[in-house]
Write a protein that holds these residues in place. Structure first.
Motif, mmCIF file in Angstrom:
data_model
loop_
_atom_site.group_PDB
_atom_site.id
_atom_site.type_symbol
_atom_site.label_atom_id
_atom_site.label_comp_id
_atom_site.label_asym_id
_atom_site.label_seq_id
_atom_site.Cartn_x
_atom_site.Cartn_y
_atom_site.Cartn_z
ATOM 1 N N UNK A 88 0.819 -1.214 0.000
ATOM 2 C CA UNK A 88 0.000 0.000 0.000
ATOM 3 C C UNK A 88 0.852 1.263 0.000
ATOM 4 N N UNK A 89 2.166 1.094 0.033
ATOM 5 C CA UNK A 89 3.088 2.239 0.022
ATOM 6 C C UNK A 89 2.736 3.172 -1.136
ATOM 7 N N UNK A 90 2.653 4.455 -0.829
ATOM 8 C CA UNK A 90 2.333 5.450 -1.843
ATOM 9 C C UNK A 90 0.853 5.602 -2.134
ATOM 10 N N UNK A 91 0.018 4.860 -1.404
ATOM 11 C CA UNK A 91 -1.427 4.892 -1.651
ATOM 12 C C UNK A 91 -2.190 5.566 -0.514
ATOM 13 N N UNK A 92 -1.487 6.296 0.326
ATOM 14 C CA UNK A 92 -2.124 6.921 1.491
ATOM 15 C C UNK A 92 -1.975 8.442 1.463
#
Length: 118
Positions: A88-92
């Motif tokens: 999920x890195x970069x999706x927050x």
């Protein structure tokens, strides 16, 4: 008014405990909520049952850090859950409170069960 729960991290940053009703980072995915996305990426055999509780931090810059599995019914899959969360890195987008971006700690419970067919 609402008073959030916070703590001071080792690096002296104030961390807000995520609360879905008040303070929660935004997961940027038009198709799936975060828990469904992570569950889909979690390489847990569908014929197994298991419960996992994971914690991670979304910084005020939207970075994903501090992933850890707090509870697990099958520790041999803990690293696979951590790897799924890392996807999920970069999706927050960071949580906001009182008009500003804040660092928040998210707690997610994953109840893995046999699939049900209808």
């Amino acid at each position: 008014g609402y008073i959030p729960t916070t703590y001071l991290a080792k690096n002296n940053d104030v961390v807000f405990l995520a609360d879905e009703n008040h303070i929660y980072p935004y997961f940027v995915n038009s198709k799936l909520p975060a828990i469904a996305f992570i569950s889909e990426k979690f390489d847990f055999p569908e014929w197994r049952r298991g419960n996992f509780l994971a914690r991670f931090i979304i910084t005020q810059k939207g970075e994903l850090v501090g992933i850890r599995v707090e509870e697990s019914t099958n520790s041999k899959y803990n690293n696979k859950l951590v790897e799924a969360i890392k996807k999920t890195e970069g999706m927050w987008l960071p949580a906001e409170f009182d008009g500003g971006k804040v660092t928040s700690e998210v707690v997610m419970e994953f109840k893995m069960d046999f699939p049900t067919y209808q």
